[in-house]
Design an enzyme around this catalytic site. Sequence first.
Site, PDB file in Angstrom:
ATOM      1  N   ASN A  42       1.282  -1.882   1.902  1.00 28.64           N
ATOM      2  CA  ASN A  42       0.862  -0.540   1.519  1.00 28.64           C
ATOM      3  C   ASN A  42       2.069   0.393   1.510  1.00 28.64           C
ATOM      4  OD1 ASN A  42       0.634  -1.098   4.313  1.00 28.64           O
ATOM      5  ND2 ASN A  42      -0.872   0.504   4.657  1.00 28.64           N
ATOM      6  N   GLU A  44       2.802   4.373   1.236  1.00 27.38           N
ATOM      7  CA  GLU A  44       2.145   5.683   1.323  1.00 27.38           C
ATOM      8  C   GLU A  44       3.012   6.797   0.743  1.00 27.38           C
ATOM      9  OE1 GLU A  44       0.941   5.968   5.464  1.00 27.38           O
ATOM     10  OE2 GLU A  44      -0.709   4.561   5.091  1.00 27.38           O
ATOM     11  N   CYS A  53      -2.273   0.478  -1.937  1.00 24.61           N
ATOM     12  CA  CYS A  53      -2.626  -0.508  -0.917  1.00 24.61           C
ATOM     13  C   CYS A  53      -1.826  -1.801  -1.100  1.00 24.61           C
ATOM     14  CB  CYS A  53      -4.106  -0.855  -1.002  1.00 24.61           C
ATOM     15  SG  CYS A  53      -5.211   0.479  -0.557  1.00 24.61           S
ATOM     16  N   GLU A  55      -2.844  -4.860  -1.307  1.00 27.24           N
ATOM     17  CA  GLU A  55      -3.419  -5.784  -2.291  1.00 27.24           C
ATOM     18  C   GLU A  55      -2.959  -5.428  -3.699  1.00 27.24           C
ATOM     19  OE1 GLU A  55      -4.919  -4.111   0.138  1.00 27.24           O
ATOM     20  OE2 GLU A  55      -6.843  -4.975   0.694  1.00 27.24           O
ATOM     21  N   CYS A  86     -10.375  -1.875   0.263  1.00 26.57           N
ATOM     22  CA  CYS A  86     -11.004  -0.655  -0.272  1.00 26.57           C
ATOM     23  C   CYS A  86     -11.614  -0.929  -1.646  1.00 26.57           C
ATOM     24  CB  CYS A  86      -9.998   0.491  -0.324  1.00 26.57           C
ATOM     25  SG  CYS A  86      -8.905   0.429  -1.752  1.00 26.57           S
ATOM     26  N   CYS A  89      -9.141  -1.471  -4.619  1.00 28.33           N
ATOM     27  CA  CYS A  89      -8.537  -2.813  -4.660  1.00 28.33           C
ATOM     28  C   CYS A  89      -9.535  -3.857  -5.136  1.00 28.33           C
ATOM     29  CB  CYS A  89      -7.982  -3.178  -3.291  1.00 28.33           C
ATOM     30  SG  CYS A  89      -6.489  -2.247  -2.885  1.00 28.33           S
TER      31      CYS A  89
HETATM   32  N1  THU Z   1      -4.946  -0.134   3.134  1.00 27.73           N
HETATM   33  C1  THU Z   1      -4.471  -1.253   2.494  1.00 27.73           C
HETATM   34  O1  THU Z   1      -3.285  -1.338   2.148  1.00 27.73           O
HETATM   35  N2  THU Z   1      -5.342  -2.261   2.266  1.00 27.73           N
HETATM   36  C2  THU Z   1      -6.629  -2.304   2.731  1.00 27.73           C
HETATM   37  O2  THU Z   1      -7.321  -3.298   2.523  1.00 27.73           O
HETATM   38  C3  THU Z   1      -7.178  -1.162   3.453  1.00 27.73           C
HETATM   39  C4  THU Z   1      -6.325   0.039   3.506  1.00 27.73           C
HETATM   40  C5  THU Z   1      -3.967   0.913   3.479  1.00 27.73           C
HETATM   41  C6  THU Z   1      -4.055   2.213   2.731  1.00 27.73           C
HETATM   42  C7  THU Z   1      -3.368   3.154   3.711  1.00 27.73           C
HETATM   43  O3  THU Z   1      -1.968   3.040   3.574  1.00 27.73           O
HETATM   44  C8  THU Z   1      -3.751   2.598   5.075  1.00 27.73           C
HETATM   45  O4  THU Z   1      -4.132   1.251   4.845  1.00 27.73           O
HETATM   46  C9  THU Z   1      -4.884   3.346   5.751  1.00 27.73           C
HETATM   47  O5  THU Z   1      -5.974   3.468   4.916  1.00 27.73           O
END
Ligand code: THU
Length: 129
Positions: A42, A44, A53, A55, A86, A89
């Site tokens: 991920n 940000e 994310c 994925e 999420c 994704c």
């Molecule tokens: N996030 C992911 O990268 N994958 C997931 O399956 C769930 C959430 C990340 C998004 C954000 O950077 C952090 O987790 C918190 O939501």
Amino acid sequence: MATTELIDLAVETTKNAYVPYSHFPVGAVLVAKNGAVFTGVNVENASFGLTNCAERTAIFKAVSEGFVDFEELIVYGETEKPISPCGACRQVMAEFFNQDLPVTLVAKDKSTVVMTVKELLPYSFTDLT
Ligand code: THU
């Protein structure tokens, strides 16, 4: 690569997560049909909605490199139960993956749940007809 090795790679990959806001690193490992492996984390942003994310990072890396046929996806997060991807994704998985492709979801204790793309997103929107 065996699933246990792929899980270890997903855990290792989280070290690259850029998570200054959530402090919640996620690692994904995507295996293409010819055996090529793509990792994703991920990434940000101070404008939170721009976060990508793990994925989607892995999927977009692979597609950008010309890979469109995939075998499996592993997703690791430091969660009590296996991480739940999420909705965004899940929609991207539905776009690029066979609906029966296995997605292995991994918790911090490395317990797993394996779900297919269609189990993660039933009755998905996949084309305009
Ligand atoms: N996030 C992911 O990268 N994958 C997931 O399956 C769930 C959430 C990340 C998004 C954000 O950077 C952090 O987790 C918190 O939501």
